[in-house]
Design a protein around this motif. Sequence first.
Motif, PDB file in Angstrom:
ATOM      1  N   ALA A 184      16.032  -9.883  39.222  1.00  0.00           N
ATOM      2  CA  ALA A 184      15.807  -8.559  38.631  1.00  0.00           C
ATOM      3  C   ALA A 184      17.015  -8.048  37.835  1.00  0.00           C
ATOM      4  N   PRO A 185      18.256  -8.155  38.341  1.00  0.00           N
ATOM      5  CA  PRO A 185      19.365  -7.630  37.521  1.00  0.00           C
ATOM      6  C   PRO A 185      19.442  -8.277  36.147  1.00  0.00           C
ATOM      7  N   TYR A 186      19.232  -9.585  36.103  1.00  0.00           N
ATOM      8  CA  TYR A 186      19.306 -10.281  34.809  1.00  0.00           C
ATOM      9  C   TYR A 186      18.197  -9.790  33.887  1.00  0.00           C
ATOM     10  N   ALA A 187      16.981  -9.639  34.471  1.00  0.00           N
ATOM     11  CA  ALA A 187      15.830  -9.214  33.670  1.00  0.00           C
ATOM     12  C   ALA A 187      16.023  -7.807  33.134  1.00  0.00           C
ATOM     13  N   ILE A 188      16.713  -6.957  33.900  1.00  0.00           N
ATOM     14  CA  ILE A 188      16.909  -5.568  33.451  1.00  0.00           C
ATOM     15  C   ILE A 188      18.082  -5.467  32.464  1.00  0.00           C
ATOM     16  N   ILE A 189      19.180  -6.102  32.804  1.00  0.00           N
ATOM     17  CA  ILE A 189      20.411  -5.900  32.010  1.00  0.00           C
ATOM     18  C   ILE A 189      20.356  -6.624  30.665  1.00  0.00           C
ATOM     19  N   THR A 190      19.771  -7.811  30.643  1.00  0.00           N
ATOM     20  CA  THR A 190      19.820  -8.622  29.411  1.00  0.00           C
ATOM     21  C   THR A 190      19.222  -7.910  28.189  1.00  0.00           C
ATOM     22  N   PRO A 191      18.024  -7.328  28.288  1.00  0.00           N
ATOM     23  CA  PRO A 191      17.520  -6.616  27.096  1.00  0.00           C
ATOM     24  C   PRO A 191      18.448  -5.470  26.676  1.00  0.00           C
ATOM     25  N   LEU A 192      19.010  -4.772  27.671  1.00  0.00           N
ATOM     26  CA  LEU A 192      19.933  -3.681  27.331  1.00  0.00           C
ATOM     27  C   LEU A 192      21.180  -4.234  26.640  1.00  0.00           C
ATOM     28  N   LEU A 193      21.623  -5.383  27.134  1.00  0.00           N
ATOM     29  CA  LEU A 193      22.792  -6.040  26.542  1.00  0.00           C
ATOM     30  C   LEU A 193      22.499  -6.448  25.091  1.00  0.00           C
ATOM     31  N   THR A 194      21.270  -6.926  24.893  1.00  0.00           N
ATOM     32  CA  THR A 194      20.868  -7.330  23.541  1.00  0.00           C
ATOM     33  C   THR A 194      20.921  -6.127  22.594  1.00  0.00           C
ATOM     34  N   LEU A 195      20.436  -4.995  23.094  1.00  0.00           N
ATOM     35  CA  LEU A 195      20.497  -3.774  22.282  1.00  0.00           C
ATOM     36  C   LEU A 195      21.943  -3.376  22.022  1.00  0.00           C
ATOM     37  N   LEU A 196      22.735  -3.468  23.071  1.00  0.00           N
ATOM     38  CA  LEU A 196      24.138  -3.075  22.968  1.00  0.00           C
ATOM     39  C   LEU A 196      24.884  -3.917  21.940  1.00  0.00           C
ATOM     40  N   SER A 197      24.485  -5.179  21.825  1.00  0.00           N
ATOM     41  CA  SER A 197      25.181  -6.078  20.894  1.00  0.00           C
ATOM     42  C   SER A 197      25.113  -5.569  19.458  1.00  0.00           C
ATOM     43  N   HIS A 198      24.124  -4.715  19.177  1.00  0.00           N
ATOM     44  CA  HIS A 198      23.950  -4.229  17.806  1.00  0.00           C
ATOM     45  C   HIS A 198      24.872  -3.063  17.465  1.00  0.00           C
ATOM     46  N   VAL A 199      25.575  -2.546  18.464  1.00  0.00           N
ATOM     47  CA  VAL A 199      26.469  -1.425  18.144  1.00  0.00           C
ATOM     48  C   VAL A 199      27.925  -1.763  18.455  1.00  0.00           C
ATOM     49  N   LEU A 200      28.180  -2.971  18.902  1.00  0.00           N
ATOM     50  CA  LEU A 200      29.548  -3.348  19.241  1.00  0.00           C
ATOM     51  C   LEU A 200      30.179  -4.197  18.133  1.00  0.00           C
ATOM     52  N   THR A 201      31.486  -4.115  18.031  1.00  0.00           N
ATOM     53  CA  THR A 201      32.226  -5.014  17.140  1.00  0.00           C
ATOM     54  C   THR A 201      32.936  -6.056  18.002  1.00  0.00           C
ATOM     55  N   ARG A 202      33.615  -6.966  17.313  1.00  0.00           N
ATOM     56  CA  ARG A 202      34.329  -8.005  18.086  1.00  0.00           C
ATOM     57  C   ARG A 202      35.421  -7.399  18.951  1.00  0.00           C
ATOM     58  N   ASN A 203      35.940  -6.238  18.534  1.00  0.00           N
ATOM     59  CA  ASN A 203      36.994  -5.601  19.338  1.00  0.00           C
ATOM     60  C   ASN A 203      36.476  -5.205  20.713  1.00  0.00           C
ATOM     61  N   GLU A 204      35.177  -4.932  20.756  1.00  0.00           N
ATOM     62  CA  GLU A 204      34.616  -4.495  22.046  1.00  0.00           C
ATOM     63  C   GLU A 204      33.829  -5.620  22.701  1.00  0.00           C
ATOM     64  N   ALA A 205      34.114  -6.825  22.276  1.00  0.00           N
ATOM     65  CA  ALA A 205      33.362  -7.957  22.829  1.00  0.00           C
ATOM     66  C   ALA A 205      33.542  -8.067  24.337  1.00  0.00           C
ATOM     67  N   PHE A 206      34.679  -7.565  24.814  1.00  0.00           N
ATOM     68  CA  PHE A 206      34.909  -7.658  26.261  1.00  0.00           C
ATOM     69  C   PHE A 206      33.858  -6.849  27.022  1.00  0.00           C
ATOM     70  N   ILE A 207      33.381  -5.739  26.413  1.00  0.00           N
ATOM     71  CA  ILE A 207      32.352  -4.929  27.081  1.00  0.00           C
ATOM     72  C   ILE A 207      31.082  -5.769  27.233  1.00  0.00           C
ATOM     73  N   CYS A 258      10.026 -12.893  37.408  1.00  0.00           N
ATOM     74  CA  CYS A 258      10.368 -14.162  36.716  1.00  0.00           C
ATOM     75  C   CYS A 258       9.927 -14.115  35.257  1.00  0.00           C
ATOM     76  N   LEU A 259       8.714 -13.600  35.033  1.00  0.00           N
ATOM     77  CA  LEU A 259       8.213 -13.502  33.652  1.00  0.00           C
ATOM     78  C   LEU A 259       9.086 -12.561  32.831  1.00  0.00           C
ATOM     79  N   CYS A 260       9.451 -11.439  33.468  1.00  0.00           N
ATOM     80  CA  CYS A 260      10.343 -10.494  32.766  1.00  0.00           C
ATOM     81  C   CYS A 260      11.651 -11.185  32.403  1.00  0.00           C
ATOM     82  N   CYS A 261      12.127 -12.013  33.312  1.00  0.00           N
ATOM     83  CA  CYS A 261      13.376 -12.728  33.067  1.00  0.00           C
ATOM     84  C   CYS A 261      13.222 -13.678  31.868  1.00  0.00           C
ATOM     85  N   LEU A 262      12.086 -14.365  31.812  1.00  0.00           N
ATOM     86  CA  LEU A 262      11.830 -15.272  30.683  1.00  0.00           C
ATOM     87  C   LEU A 262      11.766 -14.496  29.368  1.00  0.00           C
TER      88      LEU A 262
END
Lengths: 664, 709
Positions: free
Chosen positions: A565-588, A494-498
């Motif tokens: 757990a999935p949210y806690a694991i994926i969200t930080p990775l998603l945040t990192l991913l947001s820095h290399v994507l453009t709007r064209n790849e927003a679907f990813i 839960c803390l990781c999720c927060l």
Amino acid sequence: MKRLLAILAVLCVLSPVLGKAESMLFPTYAEGPGYRDALTLDAFLPLDSLKTEAAMPEDFCIDREKGITYLADTGQGRVLQMGRDGELLGVIGEGTLQTPGGVAFREGVLYVADSGKRQVFLFDEAGGLLLSISRPDHPAFGRSTGFVPRKVSADARGNIYVVSDNTPNGVLQFNREGQFSGFIGANTAQLGWVTILQRLLYTDKQKAQLLQVLPPSPTNAFINQEGLLLTVTNGIEPGVRKFSTSGNLLLEPDFPGRAMLDVAADAHGSLFGIDALGGVHIVDSLGDRVFSFTTRSEHLEVRGATKNPIAIDVDAKGDIYLLDRENASIIRFAPTEFGALVMRAVKDYSEGLYLQSEPLWRGIESKNSTFLLVNRALAQAHFKQGRYEEALKQFRLGEDRRGYSEAFWYIRNDWLQNNLGKALVIAAAAFIVLKLLLKLLKSKGLFRKDSVQNEPKFLQELRFAGHYLRHPVDGTYEIKFNRKGDVFGATVICLCCLIAIVIRKEGTAYLFRGYEAQAPNLLVVLLAALLPFALGIVASYLVSAINDGEASLRQVYVVAGYSLAPYAIITPLLTLLSHVLTRNEAFIYQFINLIAILWTAALMLIGLKEAYAYKVGGLVKNLLLTGFTMVSAVVVFAVVVMLATQEGAFLQTLWNEVMMRVKL
Amino acid sequence: MSSCKRFTLISLVALVFLAMFMLSAQAEGLSLENEALSVTVQPQGLSLTLTDKRSGAVWSHNAQEGLNKNWQTFAGSGVVINASVNDTSVKQFTFANEAVLSRSGDAILAELDFEDAGITLMVKFTLLDDGLRVQVPFDSIAETKDSHRLHNLTLFPFLGASFAQQEGFILVPDGSGAIIDLSVPTKARQPYKQAVYGEDAGFQGILAQSNLRGLRQPMQALVPAYGMNLGGQGLLHHITGGAEHASIQAYAAGITTNYNWASAVFTYRDFYNVYSSSIPDLARTVRLNQERPNAFDAQLDIYPLSSDQAAYDGMARKLRGILQQSGELQRGHSQAPALHASVLMADSYKTMLGRTLVTVTNMEQLKGIANGLHDFAGSAILEVDGFAGKGLTLQPPALTRPLANAGEWQALSQSMKDSGSILSFKRDYISVFKGTPGISRRDLSQNIASYFTELRDERNITAADTTAGYWRLLRPEASLRLAQEDLGHLENTGAEGLSLGSLGSLLFSSYGNEPQTRAEAIKVYRELLFSLQARFLSLDRPAAYAWPYADALVNLPLSASGFVIETREVPFLQLVLSESAPLYAPGANFQPNERLYLLKLLSYGMRPSYLLTGDSPSALSRTDSRWLFTSEWDVWKEHIKSHMDYLRPAFDVLHGASLDGHRMLAPGVFESSFSNGVRLVVNMAGIDYVADGLLVPAMDYELMREEGL
């Protein structure tokens, strides 16, 4: 730079404001960071005010070639013809007109809409009556449609556009002979939620009893230099719409609010609008707002102030004229050095001359570096020249996400072209090192079953979380009966999720986050996540307790915690991913986000079903009742808080009243 | 008839004659006279006749033509009061009775009894060298009816009034000063009316309302004086007592009456609104009358002027002389740096994890700016702001946690001193942002409705968050304490200068446990300013009560508010002040017409100001300094260089000279004359102008030197 200096020098000498040295108490705004109105230098200053002899005038127009003003003297049934300095040149329509409320001048013809006579009159410059138009008898006009002309406009070919009361079909169009040729520029009906629900749920008979929802009628109209129709509708947003000659909606310019009264356009397509609050708004031909300033003042009698502004027009020099009905005066505003520079740059920019207008925008940037339009224009200039780093920075300042994304794409592309080989080698090397490391650890017996049992509890919980992600049914069984996965582990997840939520709020790349003027309060963010979670667990448990659920509160909490757990694991990775994507790849980005949410939801549902030993129907029932319980709890809490607040305020009011009585 | 009866009759007749004689003596009034003036005060309505023996001009206030009976009484009344009736409404009382006149030394005393209002008061007339002083001692005011309480008082409202359109003007102290031309019909429907030293925030609560796209606040009346000119004769009114509770009003013919008139109104009590609840449905607005009256001796000095002195620049010179004589204005100044630059170093914004500091100017950049200014202008006042704590917004009034160490400041200060410039720290001991550390609730001033006195930062009126942009005002004693605590900290920096924000421009009354009027606040502020006098003090748009302590006056208004009644703005304020301290205009950053700004600077005898940052201000977009839209040094150094290149020929000639005269040659063309004999013609019109055979191009200036200069 030389061009800029030359333009500035010319503006300096030509601008009539310079000689008057007025100050203005009405600040000018332009769109700044976050599309919020931000202060900028004064763009227009009041030059003079012409007090007229008219009674309750409702409209005016300017012959841009000769500088003659035609003022609809509505109260006295005539049109006043005035020279540049306000001198009366003539009176038109006296005896013919009754209550002229709209005037337009085009190609030597004066058009007057008279709502009292219910006619539109055409006069020549000398005041001779050319034509009068009465209610059309054309079948397309409708048998019961009334004809109460309020405003009028005309194009260069002599086509006449009339705004009449209660004509939801739009503006009436007549040819130069005065024959009705149809409607143009209708608004769309405004459907509220209630209407939509009524339409969905009512029977045909009930629907027939409902009042027909009609689109609002346009309240004003203007034909620009290109012959395109601009309609104004007071009471709706957007209040101004631009239509093609065939009646297709082309643009909804960014005029703010629901109280637009009148609009005019200059020769370059820039639009000038006035609203009922005295706000003057200038919008470029692409529909983006350039400036806004207010003119209405209830108490202070200062230059440029209006009491009841009703109409706007602009002359060939770019001076703005406002008609104040209450004072029967026309107030002229002239551009400042800054305003003139911006209007000139806007013209070039609207025509797509990004590179040519760059020196002008540079000059404007030196006066206001937070102006959205400036940053967008300069970003476009950089982009056209392949200066993507500068363009990226400027697109961001200009809040242009599309442009930012395109510039970022080029930068990323360059980087990939230059570094892809190196990156692949590093990734391959890292992969091999990792493999070797794992092999080494295995050879040391780290992953053997006996060593696993001796692992610290934290690692065991982590291992179980991994297991739960893949096998929620088994995992729940083990939580219930093998005492695996305890409260500590669930709390850590839960803390990781927060933390993941906070990271996402603060760390998501610009392209994937909205603008926040004020940082969200950490406590509020945490409570917004924690409270529904905690309330849901308790409510679900309580519901299950009376519905033969077999799980304890602890088990429900542990299952729910591990499900995050999935949210806690994926969200930080998603945040990192947001820095290399453009709007064209927003679907990813959106797809991965969806996976995180669905995975978490699936784990939660499966876990709860297994924990309570429900069948699917039982789980659905539990979920519905849980939702109802949560809503009920929130409502009860809100009512208690409101009552307590009211009680406190009542006591405070009582005290204040007593103290006032003492003072009185 | 017996002899006894006859004697009695004769005695009665004699007594009647004696009484008539005494009454007739009384009815003739009393006079004062010196070499310059002759003053006659009549008991009937307390009418006044002021004769300037030098010019022969006679000033009185008995207007009759075109006025109804009420207005005739108003015009003829020497004192007009407004009284609150049962604390609910206000009623006007003119004085149509006979005053009881007497002499006391060199003064005439007049006792007035407003019978209907139950208010009595005394007016004292004294002659100055070349003026008349009219005073109403506070102690003389008595309210004998419980139902009536004194609201305000006006002295000789129609003195110098003129009928319809005539040659002449009324000078009002709006911003830089403005004149109402009496020769042309006015378009205005409202009179000019402004509180001297600005509105009282302690009385009104939040002054700048939080409405979206509100109006800017009009300019303040910084100088408690106004003037009238009629056919070449002038009358300067200087409020020398109770200015902080006075307002100045001016009417042009066509507004209310067909007379042009101006007067000072002294307010003793006023009404205020309180709301019984914060919940709109429960809220009831209650209008209350101020309980404790403002205690002050209303005092108005009136100076008849003629010839050159009767023009607006002559009135300014006269006022300057009066203020210098009384010590309220310094004579001359030692340093006059060519420009004033305010540098913002940092501000901060709130994030989820605390406040993030945004530094827009670091020490290296600051040094670069200092060097650049020296190169362009020779000498400058470099004012630094936002240099401590979490930057500008939450900068504590007492200097703590500066963004650079003392050694760095000392080095910078010394290098600037060596180059003839001044490093100055911007401090504000009066207004602080909400949440500023080091401020306790006891330090905060309360308004009359018992809320903390707040001001809305009108530069951020479109701010999305409602808490941003509010200043809270401090009690004068707290300001004094903070200033004295700060002195020690400032000592370590070696900085020569101190720039004070708000002090001199914000004057408010405080309520709560220890109420303080504006007059009492002025005493504390003057004590504060006196304690800081060892430093080079720059004051931001200060009012007259702070002028004696200022070494530089910054952000002085370059225009008036633009009221419709005003015909044109004039540099009245600059003419009064230019001899006492260098004058700096508002920041060039915010001028939409740059050339016009430079020309007005020259015409008004002022110097330019700039607001600078090392980096682009766009970095401040999430801070409360987001209103700053242009300030980057790399951008502005080009502007500053070109400005100084343009101004240098004039500055080189005018260096050290003060503005002495100003007149309009043609619409948009003005001639300024300076104390060293140089004349400067500024052409702000769109066409060229020839002055004394010299061509002054449109939007340009020319210097005209006397021979030998």
